[in-house]
Scaffold this active site. Structure first.
Site, PDB file in Angstrom:
ATOM      1  CB  SER A 131      -1.023   0.369   0.944  1.00 56.09           C
ATOM      2  OG  SER A 131      -0.187   0.321   2.192  1.00 56.09           O
ATOM      3  CE  LYS A 170      -2.491   1.854   4.842  1.00 56.54           C
ATOM      4  NZ  LYS A 170      -1.578   0.466   5.224  1.00 56.54           N
TER       5      LYS A 170
END
Length: 212
Positions: A131, A170
């Site tokens: 990701s 993230k």
């Protein structure tokens, strides 16, 4: 510089070659095996002699703390960083409880000081998932993080999601009373959650791709 014995010259040559091949210094055991020396005490004796003669500098606080001195200049200082496990860069994965998850290191990594950017108490995690691929952080990479409980919008952080008992890597944003955890992968959706559900564990410093 005082003249070196054949054994000291052999060890110095081995250290230099090892540094060129691996980008970090050898351990005493590496030197013993690479030079065919009978014991680590013999290695330590000769390292002390090399240090006395100004050929090397040693940091005895770390296992690979050998630095070559002389015409070729100083080598980067080596620091040891604990590798504490795996972090998801994709869907979050379960990790130990927030108050104990970094208590036990899997292993210790010897890296040059530029990797930790002069920070202290840095820890490392192995990435699982893709990701963060657009930030050049791929599956299997090692990320180095600075322990912190706060971060600015846009920072890459290791975030503990309390309701899931999971942690993820993230970019963090605060918007409209909620937290957005944004992947760096256009094919993946962000995670939205309540601020009370988020506990920041560390801020990204750098990453390293292990050699194949």
């Amino acid at each position: 510089m005082n003249q070196l014995s054949p054994r000291q010259q052999q060890i110095l040559d081995f250290i230099r070659t090892f540094l060129e091949e691996h980008e970090y210094p050898p351990s005493i055991r590496d030197i013993q095996e690479g030079c065919g020396i009978s014991s680590t005490s013999v290695v330590d004796y000769n390292l002390r002699k090399l240090e006395e003669k100004g050929c090397i500098r040693r940091d005895r606080e770390i296992s690979r703390g050998i630095e070559i001195l002389g015409p070729r200049g100083r080598r980067p200082r080596i620091v040891e960083v604990p590798l504490l496990g795996t972090i998801a860069a994709g869907q979050p994965i379960p990790v130990p409880a927030a108050d104990t998850w970094h208590a036990q290191a899997e292993e210790t990594l010897a890296v040059t000081e530029d990797i930790v950017r002069g920070k202290t108490n840095v820890f490392a995690l192995r990435v699982r998932g893709k990701s963060m691929i657009e930030d050049l952080i791929d599956d299997g990479d090692i990320v180095f993080l600075e322990p912190t409980r706060t971060a600015d919008d846009g920072d890459r952080v290791a975030v503990w999601l309390k309701d899931r008992g999971e942690v993820t890597l993230k970019r963090i944003y605060r918007e409209n009373g909620r937290i957005r955890l944004q992947p760096a992968n256009a094919t993946m959706q962000p995670i939205y959650t309540d601020p009370d559900n988020v506990e920041i564990q560390g801020r990204f410093i750098s990453s390293l791709r292990p050699s194949d």
